[in-house]
Design a protein around this motif. Structure first.
Motif, PDB file in Angstrom:
ATOM      1  N   GLY A 154      51.706   1.657  96.631  1.00 59.30           N
ATOM      2  CA  GLY A 154      52.166   3.011  96.347  1.00 59.30           C
ATOM      3  C   GLY A 154      52.023   3.283  94.861  1.00 59.30           C
ATOM      4  O   GLY A 154      51.387   2.532  94.124  1.00 59.30           O
ATOM      5  N   HIS A 212      58.628   1.175  88.086  1.00 57.05           N
ATOM      6  CA  HIS A 212      59.424   1.756  89.169  1.00 57.05           C
ATOM      7  C   HIS A 212      58.501   2.154  90.321  1.00 57.05           C
ATOM      8  O   HIS A 212      57.457   2.765  90.097  1.00 57.05           O
ATOM      9  N   PHE A 213      58.883   1.788  91.538  1.00 54.72           N
ATOM     10  CA  PHE A 213      58.157   2.212  92.730  1.00 54.72           C
ATOM     11  C   PHE A 213      58.568   3.658  93.025  1.00 54.72           C
ATOM     12  O   PHE A 213      59.720   3.918  93.362  1.00 54.72           O
ATOM     13  N   ARG A 251      59.072   7.111  94.897  1.00 57.80           N
ATOM     14  CA  ARG A 251      59.342   7.550  96.269  1.00 57.80           C
ATOM     15  C   ARG A 251      58.894   9.003  96.404  1.00 57.80           C
ATOM     16  O   ARG A 251      58.847   9.747  95.420  1.00 57.80           O
ATOM     17  N   ASP A 252      58.597   9.416  97.621  1.00 54.71           N
ATOM     18  CA  ASP A 252      58.201  10.807  97.854  1.00 54.71           C
ATOM     19  C   ASP A 252      59.281  11.751  97.339  1.00 54.71           C
ATOM     20  O   ASP A 252      60.475  11.527  97.556  1.00 54.71           O
ATOM     21  N   GLU A 263      60.249  12.281  94.302  1.00 58.49           N
ATOM     22  CA  GLU A 263      60.874  11.946  93.020  1.00 58.49           C
ATOM     23  C   GLU A 263      60.246  12.758  91.901  1.00 58.49           C
ATOM     24  O   GLU A 263      59.044  13.011  91.907  1.00 58.49           O
ATOM     25  N   SER A 278      62.853  -4.354  95.607  1.00 57.56           N
ATOM     26  CA  SER A 278      62.987  -2.957  95.193  1.00 57.56           C
ATOM     27  C   SER A 278      61.909  -2.059  95.794  1.00 57.56           C
ATOM     28  O   SER A 278      62.153  -0.889  96.042  1.00 57.56           O
ATOM     29  N   GLY A 279      60.740  -2.585  96.036  1.00 59.51           N
ATOM     30  CA  GLY A 279      59.667  -1.805  96.641  1.00 59.51           C
ATOM     31  C   GLY A 279      59.698  -1.829  98.157  1.00 59.51           C
ATOM     32  O   GLY A 279      58.959  -1.103  98.801  1.00 59.51           O
ATOM     33  N   GLY A 280      60.538  -2.678  98.736  1.00 62.70           N
ATOM     34  CA  GLY A 280      60.611  -2.842 100.178  1.00 62.70           C
ATOM     35  C   GLY A 280      60.014  -4.175 100.601  1.00 62.70           C
ATOM     36  O   GLY A 280      59.205  -4.766  99.881  1.00 62.70           O
ATOM     37  N   GLN A 309      56.185  -4.499 100.796  1.00 65.24           N
ATOM     38  CA  GLN A 309      55.538  -4.688  99.504  1.00 65.24           C
ATOM     39  C   GLN A 309      55.695  -6.130  99.022  1.00 65.24           C
ATOM     40  O   GLN A 309      54.764  -6.711  98.462  1.00 65.24           O
TER      41      GLN A 309
END
Length: 155
Positions: free
Chosen positions: A11, A26-27, A29-30, A32, A136-138, A141
């Motif tokens: 991402g 920072h990852f 997110r949609d 943001e 933090s990224g899931g 990931q």
């Protein structure tokens, strides 16, 4: 403060730096909000090294890092950087490594607050039975990064 974005297989990453070091990744997110993006030589070098890493051509980062945290967090983040590429360890292993064998839970919290994932490889820390734990990224990931590091490096 400088910032730039990088599209990756994981991402979009928001990379922040000051004049001489990376301060966070920072990852995104949609939805943001994106800050004003102004790059500098540090963010440019970060993108270059991350591109090489994701391309299977780099197994070690040589960027200056400046994460903000408590002295304990700093100790944990430094220990994370000593976990070799392609290997993992447990929270308990890391606690023993820093000389505080009862601190596995605190290690987990410091890992969770790592402001520079990937470069400070918190993805290399797994549960005591080998299971993947939070990232933090899931978890997908985290699994991607661990799988990437199992591939032979390309020349």
């Amino acid at each position: 403060m400088y910032a730039t974005m990088m599209n990756t297989a994981l991402g979009t990453l928001l990379i922040k730096a000051n004049d001489d070091a990376v301060t966070s990744i920072h990852f995104m997110r949609d939805g943001e909000t994106v800050p004003e993006l102004v790059s500098n030589p540090v963010t440019d070098l970060c993108i270059q090294q991350l591109s090489e890493y994701f391309g299977g051509q780099r197994n070690r980062f040589t960027l200056p890092l400046r994460p903000q945290g408590t002295p304990f967090q700093q100790q944990v983040w430094q220990a994370l950087q000593d976990i070799p590429y392609g290997l993992t360890c447990s929270y308990g292993d890391l606690a023993r490594k820093i000389g505080n064998p009862r601190a596995a839970r605190a290690i987990g919290m410091a890992n969770n607050r790592n402001p520079i994932p990937i470069l400070i490889p918190c993805h290399r820390v797994i549960g005591s039975k080998g299971q993947l734990t939070g990232y933090s990224g899931g978890l997908s990931q985290k699994n991607y990064l661990l799988s990437l590091e199992q591939q032979p490096l390309k020349n």
